[in-house]
Enzyme design. Structure first.
Site, PDB file in Angstrom:
ATOM      1  N   CYS A  26      84.951  42.359  12.923  1.00 51.54           N
ATOM      2  CA  CYS A  26      85.601  43.666  13.042  1.00 51.54           C
ATOM      3  C   CYS A  26      87.040  43.504  13.516  1.00 51.54           C
ATOM      4  CB  CYS A  26      84.826  44.550  14.019  1.00 51.54           C
ATOM      5  SG  CYS A  26      85.590  46.166  14.288  1.00 51.54           S
TER       6      CYS A  26
ATOM      7  N   CYS B 235      88.413  47.561  21.022  1.00 51.92           N
ATOM      8  CA  CYS B 235      87.479  48.685  21.125  1.00 51.92           C
ATOM      9  C   CYS B 235      86.540  48.472  22.306  1.00 51.92           C
ATOM     10  CB  CYS B 235      86.699  48.785  19.816  1.00 51.92           C
ATOM     11  SG  CYS B 235      85.266  49.854  19.891  1.00 51.92           S
TER      12      CYS B 235
ATOM     13  N   CYS C 135      81.969  46.879  21.088  1.00 55.51           N
ATOM     14  CA  CYS C 135      81.384  45.559  20.822  1.00 55.51           C
ATOM     15  C   CYS C 135      82.137  44.478  21.581  1.00 55.51           C
ATOM     16  CB  CYS C 135      81.412  45.259  19.332  1.00 55.51           C
ATOM     17  SG  CYS C 135      80.608  46.512  18.328  1.00 55.51           S
TER      18      CYS C 135
ATOM     19  N   CYS D 159      83.895  51.410  11.108  1.00 58.79           N
ATOM     20  CA  CYS D 159      83.125  50.849  12.218  1.00 58.79           C
ATOM     21  C   CYS D 159      81.940  50.086  11.655  1.00 58.79           C
ATOM     22  CB  CYS D 159      82.648  51.949  13.170  1.00 58.79           C
ATOM     23  SG  CYS D 159      81.624  51.314  14.527  1.00 58.79           S
TER      24      CYS D 159
ATOM     25  N   GLN E 286      66.488  57.718  18.957  1.00 63.86           N
ATOM     26  CA  GLN E 286      66.914  56.337  19.133  1.00 63.86           C
ATOM     27  C   GLN E 286      67.964  55.975  18.091  1.00 63.86           C
ATOM     28  OE1 GLN E 286      66.458  53.943  21.282  1.00 63.86           O
ATOM     29  NE2 GLN E 286      64.776  54.682  22.559  1.00 63.86           N
TER      30      GLN E 286
ATOM     31  N   GLU F 226      60.640  67.180  30.077  1.00 61.97           N
ATOM     32  CA  GLU F 226      62.037  66.855  29.794  1.00 61.97           C
ATOM     33  C   GLU F 226      62.919  68.010  30.272  1.00 61.97           C
ATOM     34  OE1 GLU F 226      65.582  65.646  28.704  1.00 61.97           O
ATOM     35  OE2 GLU F 226      63.885  64.293  28.369  1.00 61.97           O
TER      36      GLU F 226
ATOM     37  N   ASP G  46      60.452  57.127  30.866  1.00 66.39           N
ATOM     38  CA  ASP G  46      61.623  56.608  30.150  1.00 66.39           C
ATOM     39  C   ASP G  46      62.872  57.304  30.685  1.00 66.39           C
ATOM     40  OD1 ASP G  46      63.354  55.462  28.366  1.00 66.39           O
ATOM     41  OD2 ASP G  46      62.583  56.469  26.587  1.00 66.39           O
TER      42      ASP G  46
ATOM     43  N   CYS H  81      66.551  51.747  29.917  1.00 63.49           N
ATOM     44  CA  CYS H  81      67.802  51.307  29.299  1.00 63.49           C
ATOM     45  C   CYS H  81      68.733  50.707  30.346  1.00 63.49           C
ATOM     46  CB  CYS H  81      68.488  52.465  28.584  1.00 63.49           C
ATOM     47  SG  CYS H  81      68.862  53.873  29.664  1.00 63.49           S
TER      48      CYS H  81
END
Length: 556
Positions: A141, A147, A150, A249, A378, A430, A478, A505
């Site tokens: 990239c 950026c 990444c 991207c 996701q 939630e 989660d 996460c």
């Protein structure tokens, strides 16, 4: 997997001082220093809980001074490992004082200038690379060096996943206070699951409009034919008001990139009267561009949703853009979210359908999901299939339809709905109202009648929370990055479900919560009642520092 060996290199001053030769301090290994990070559980959740403080250097003998680099001082450093959140971690030779640098990779020798100093560590900005890092590859990239997305594109992918696995292990052992020997002998730590697709894996990308293009300092000398300084792209790392103009991207698919390129071609044309939103003056029209990718479950063909986030509802201004991108056969939905607030969020107070339908579809674990502009889903569909399969296997369900599942932080219900066919009933909770609406709609779409979804703030549960559902056999939690609130942890310890599957996460806050669930909180007279049976890291987002974990706990 074993972590890559770490050299004994460190950091040296360009202008060393004689008194430094007298300093001798014992430093902990870097893997420990990066992982044994105290994370405080507060009574009110905070984003800061997800980033623990780095430890101070080991105590030295009396009357021995510690070396603290000064702000703006230039140092020659060797990056020794990747720390939590992907920053390069170095340490001062002889002292063990920790120095961290963004975008420094293991084995890289570079010059860094100290930008911030704390009692326990210093941060530096890389000035120039002296010699490259190990496992060097060429980043495909053109924006990879600038950026914020990444950070590790130029690091061999196998080295990326080795580093992520080691980070998870160190956090669970040192923050979670679990025995390294238990990890080895009982097989608690599982090898990380890599992602087979390292590019074009994201089904959602959000770009921002800006009044000024941000150009990295090293590129300022390059001439440009652009007369219009407006930008559409991604935020420069650490800045909410600086936009790196992006025409393509590599994390999103080619159809989405074609749409992005088409919009870039025309939106600056003065005849259309389109102005980007200025985050300082709060004037302007265009705020964000969101592109979501799905697929038609009947034909298998791609489906794209394009969502313009604007500061006001003026559809006539968007018509030139709508007409341009509506010509793409994969574009089936063009939306307009109107966000009149001065904040930087892409979620609007009002939503309008400009062309096509209001949702796109995607298939996951044999179920069909309708995805609206602001639905949580996701963002790596391919790896989500693997993640949800691991969650189902980890759940150890009997499959006879006799068990109750409590699905905490259920989002749009994807996890609970994929398990519903094997259990008696799923109860999902939630806080986001739209997510609960999506969960109910997706349950009806798939003919699932044994799932109940309730809106509620799990950080503010009351004493009667357990009255909303029968005692579950399995709890799936989660949470978002700050992890679980102490109120919820106390409730789970009192509930004593047979099994808990913790999906995270954020390995740091996951480790903290596992500590509380298994070992309790002695200073608050809270006793833990679970055993940690397995930790399964999953790489959901190649070339980024983010790692997902699936952890199984059994009631003692």
């Amino acid at each position: 997997m074993a972590a890559a060996a770490i050299p004994s290199g460190g950091v040296r001053l360009l202008h060393p001082r004689p008194w430094l030769r007298n300093l001798r301090r014992t430093a902990r290994p870097l893997s420990v220093a990066a992982a044994s990070l105290p994370i405080q559980q507060t009574e009110e959740p905070s984003d800061t809980a997800a980033m623990p403080e780095l430890p101070t250097c080991a105590k030295t003998e009396k009357n021995t001074a510690s070396f603290y680099p000064k702000k703006n001082q230039t140092l020659e450093l060797v990056c020794e490992s990747l720390a939590y959140k992907g920053k390069g971690l170095c340490k001062v030779a002889d002292t063990g004082f920790i120095v961290m640098c963004d975008r420094a990779l293991p084995g890289e020798k570079f010059l860094g200038r100290v930008t911030r100093k704390k009692n326990s560590f210093a941060e530096v900005r890389k000035v120039t690379t002296i010699s490259p890092h190990w496992d060097l590859v060429e980043a495909p990239c053109e924006y990879a060096s600038h950026c914020g997305g990444c950070r590790t594109q130029n690091l061999l992918y196998e080295a990326q996943v080795r580093a992520k696995e080691q980070q998870v292990r160190d956090l669970i052992v040192h923050v979670g206070k679990f025995s390294n020997e238990d990890f080895e002998h009982q097989g608690i730590m599982k090898p990380i699951v890599p992602c087979d697709i390292q590019f074009h894996y994201r089904n959602k990308m959000e770009f921002s409009f800006g009044t000024f293009r941000w150009v990295p300092a090293e590129l300022l000398h390059q001439e440009s034919d652009e007369t219009n300084n407006y930008a559409l792209g991604l935020h420069a790392p650490g800045f909410y008001d600086k936009i790196l103009n992006v025409n393509k991207c590599l994390l999103q698919g080619e159809p989405a990139n074609q749409v992005l390129a088409a919009i870039q071609d025309i939106w600056r044309d003065p005849k259309f009267g389109l102005s980007p939103y200025n985050v300082h003056s709060h004037h302007g029209f265009l705020k964000h561009l969101m592109i979501r990718s799905g697929r038609n479950v009947e034909t298998g063909q791609p489906e794209l949703m394009v969502n313009f986030v604007t500061s006001s509802y003026q559809p006539e201004l968007l018509m030139p853009l709508v007409e341009k991108i509506a010509a793409f056969p994969d574009v089936v939905s063009i939306m307009n979210n109107v966000n009149t607030s001065v904040g930087n969020t892409s979620v609007g107070e009002e939503e309008y359908t400009l062309c096509g339908k209001s949702t796109i579809t995607e298939s996951l674990r044999g179920l069909t999901f309708q995805i609206s502009a602001n639905s949580f889903f996701q963002t790596n569909t391919h790896q989500a299939e693997i993640l949800y399969k691991l969650i189902e296997e980890c759940s150890c369900l009997k499959g006879d339809g006799s068990e109750i599942v409590l699905d905490l932080f259920c989002g749009t219900g994807t996890i609970g709905l994929t398990l519903a066919k094997k259990v008696k009933h799923v109860y999902g909770f939630e806080i986001v109202e739209q997510a609960i609406s999506d969960a109910r709609r997706n349950a009806n779409l798939n003919g699932i009648s044994n799932a109940t979804f309730v809106q509620g703030d799990l950080n503010k549960i009351g004493e009667n929370f357990g009255e909303y559902f029968p005692k579950p056999d399995l709890v799936i939690t989660d949470p978002n990055r700050p992890g679980m609130h102490m109120k919820l942890i106390k409730f789970l310890l009192k509930l004593k479900a047979e099994r808990i599957v913790y999906v995270s996460c954020s390995p740091a806050t996951c480790a903290r919560d596992l500590d509380y669930l298994c070992h309790g909180v002695p200073e608050k007279n809270i006793e833990g009642c679970y055993n940690l049976k397995s930790v399964q890291p999953v790489d959901m987002f190649p070339h980024t520092p983010h790692t997902e974990c699936v952890c199984l706990l059994d009631l003692r």
